[in-house]
Write a protein that holds these residues in place. Structure first.
Motif, mmCIF file in Angstrom:
data_model
loop_
_atom_site.group_PDB
_atom_site.id
_atom_site.type_symbol
_atom_site.label_atom_id
_atom_site.label_comp_id
_atom_site.label_asym_id
_atom_site.label_seq_id
_atom_site.Cartn_x
_atom_site.Cartn_y
_atom_site.Cartn_z
ATOM 1 N N LEU A 191 0.825 -1.209 0.000
ATOM 2 C CA LEU A 191 0.000 0.000 0.000
ATOM 3 C C LEU A 191 0.859 1.258 0.000
ATOM 4 N N LYS A 192 1.967 1.232 0.727
ATOM 5 C CA LYS A 192 2.862 2.390 0.744
ATOM 6 C C LYS A 192 3.388 2.709 -0.648
ATOM 7 N N VAL A 193 3.735 1.653 -1.391
ATOM 8 C CA VAL A 193 4.257 1.858 -2.740
ATOM 9 C C VAL A 193 3.174 2.400 -3.664
ATOM 10 N N VAL A 194 1.989 1.807 -3.599
ATOM 11 C CA VAL A 194 0.889 2.210 -4.480
ATOM 12 C C VAL A 194 0.410 3.618 -4.158
ATOM 13 N N SER A 195 0.512 4.023 -2.892
ATOM 14 C CA SER A 195 0.053 5.352 -2.485
ATOM 15 C C SER A 195 1.099 6.435 -2.701
ATOM 16 N N SER A 196 2.302 6.057 -3.097
ATOM 17 C CA SER A 196 3.372 7.045 -3.260
ATOM 18 C C SER A 196 3.138 7.901 -4.499
ATOM 19 N N ASP A 197 3.695 9.088 -4.495
ATOM 20 C CA ASP A 197 3.559 10.021 -5.624
ATOM 21 C C ASP A 197 4.697 9.805 -6.612
ATOM 22 N N LEU A 198 4.492 8.882 -7.529
ATOM 23 C CA LEU A 198 5.476 8.627 -8.576
ATOM 24 C C LEU A 198 4.906 9.112 -9.901
ATOM 25 N N ASN A 199 5.599 8.871 -11.000
ATOM 26 C CA ASN A 199 5.068 9.332 -12.282
ATOM 27 C C ASN A 199 3.831 8.523 -12.668
ATOM 28 N N VAL A 200 3.007 9.082 -13.554
ATOM 29 C CA VAL A 200 1.691 8.527 -13.877
ATOM 30 C C VAL A 200 1.790 7.114 -14.441
ATOM 31 N N LEU A 243 -6.353 -2.133 1.698
ATOM 32 C CA LEU A 243 -5.897 -1.790 0.345
ATOM 33 C C LEU A 243 -6.873 -0.868 -0.370
ATOM 34 N N CYS A 244 -8.148 -0.940 -0.010
ATOM 35 C CA CYS A 244 -9.165 -0.110 -0.667
ATOM 36 C C CYS A 244 -9.117 1.344 -0.210
ATOM 37 N N LYS A 245 -8.103 1.694 0.584
ATOM 38 C CA LYS A 245 -7.886 3.109 0.898
ATOM 39 C C LYS A 245 -7.506 3.881 -0.364
ATOM 40 N N VAL A 246 -6.964 3.173 -1.338
ATOM 41 C CA VAL A 246 -6.630 3.785 -2.625
ATOM 42 C C VAL A 246 -7.899 3.854 -3.458
ATOM 43 N N LYS A 247 -8.327 5.057 -3.820
ATOM 44 C CA LYS A 247 -9.609 5.242 -4.510
ATOM 45 C C LYS A 247 -9.672 4.477 -5.820
ATOM 46 N N SER A 248 -8.584 4.445 -6.564
ATOM 47 C CA SER A 248 -8.581 3.761 -7.854
ATOM 48 C C SER A 248 -8.762 2.252 -7.698
ATOM 49 N N LEU A 249 -8.522 1.719 -6.488
ATOM 50 C CA LEU A 249 -8.731 0.304 -6.216
ATOM 51 C C LEU A 249 -10.072 0.049 -5.542
#
Length: 346
Positions: A191-200, A243-249
């Motif tokens: 989740l930390k990786v998926v929530s990080s601000d990386l390139n699109v 994991l569903c804290k990420v809106k896109s998931l």
């Protein structure tokens, strides 16, 4: 053009037939005297299959070695970056750990020659354990200063993506053998990786890998409780909610659960019309889908993200599932109405 293509196809077929004939003749000529041609051909096939499996294992080993080397490079870059920050006193007040101390906890997967280690229970590959640590430490490094992040180059992003894929693949393949505390630790790193601000572009790949993990967790969580311990099922559900804290998931997960309920309603409708027998397993899985969906919708963060058209569509799908079965299955209808009450539509 069609006639030319047809001629080419005919030539290919004839060539394949000649090759097969040549192979058959070679097998018969070279077979041992105490074996028939069929037995010798079967033995050759088994030998080739074994070689192919050996090559696959070797390729996997080399992939691990390559990922290890790449992560070592990221580690060195991280240490160099931290030394730069320390020399400029950019984080003197906020970082209590010195760069040298931090590097001691910056883990990378071991070489493939290392053996499997035990972690208070079922055996887990050490590369999996260290892969999770790498994700945690990598995100710690990234979040300290996003403008100077070491994950700006395509090479370093590839390392991160490959590390995440490796961890998720291991989770899906060994889910039932992994202790709950290690599962929690792994999912937190993902989740930390998926929530990080990386390139699109990288975010899409990372989210795709995480979505595979949610699908695998859902598949296990929807299985009837008689097939697995209740505590284990609750652990899976808690990871899905996390994991569903990420809106896109979140949205795809909700849609998948609602689809499961709609499928159940269709089965119940056919059962009511005496078109099929009651599928007990599907009924139980649908009940589990109700449970997970209710827990998701009861979260305030979920209700904030499903307002408007998305919520309307979900509500319509749930309401349509009640068609012709409300009287026969009042408990099903009760749960659908309860779920709809969570929808905060304005």
């Amino acid at each position: 053009m069609d006639s030319t293509t047809s001629d080419c196809d005919t030539a290919d077929v004839n060539y394949i037939k000649r090759v097969k004939c040549a192979v058959a003749i070679a097998v018969i000529r070279n077979k041992p005297e105490d074996m028939s041609g069929e037995q010798y051909a079967k033995k050759l096939r088994e030998t080739l299959q074994k070689r192919e499996e050996d090559w696959k294992r070797e390729a996997k080993r080399l992939e691990v070695e390559l990922l290890t080397a790449k992560q070592e490079l990221v580690k060195l870059k991280a240490e160099e970056t931290f030394h730069k920050w320390d020399s400029r006193n950019l984080y003197a007040a906020s970082i209590e750990t010195a760069p040298d101390q931090f590097s001691d906890h910056f883990f990378t997967p071991p070489s493939s020659s290392e053996t499997i280690s035990s972690m208070e229970g079922p055996k887990i590959h050490r590369e999996f354990n260290n892969g999770i640590r790498f994700l945690h430490c990598a995100m710690c490094l990234h979040n300290h200063n996003k403008t100077m992040s070491v994950f700006k180059t395509s090479e370093s992003l590839d390392v991160l993506e490959n590390s995440l894929t490796s961890v998720v693949d291991h989770l899906l393949e060994n889910l039932e053998e992994i202790p709950s505390k290690d599962l929690n630790w792994a999912v937190e790193g993902v989740l930390k990786v998926v929530s990080s601000d990386l390139n699109v572009d990288s975010e899409k790949k990372l989210e795709g890998t995480c979505w595979r993990l949610i699908q695998g967790l859902l598949k296990k969580a929807l299985i009837g409780g008689h097939n697995q311990p209740y505590k284990y099922q609750e652990t899976l559900i808690s990871q899905i909610l996390y994991l569903c804290k990420v809106k896109s998931l979140l949205i795809p997960t909700l849609k998948l659960l609602i689809h499961q309920i709609v499928k159940l309603s269709e089965m119940l409708r056919q059962y009511t019309n005496k078109q099929c027998d009651l599928n007990v397993a599907q009924y139980e899985n649908g009940c589990n889908a109700f449970n997970i969906l209710e827990q998701l919708l009861s979260l305030s963060s979920t209700r904030e993200n499903i307002k408007g058209e998305v919520a309307e569509t979900m509500k319509e799908q749930l309401e349509s599932s009640l068609l012709h079965i409300t009287e026969s299955f009042p408990l099903f209808a009760h749960y659908v109405w309860k779920l709809n009450s969570y929808m905060n539509i304005k």
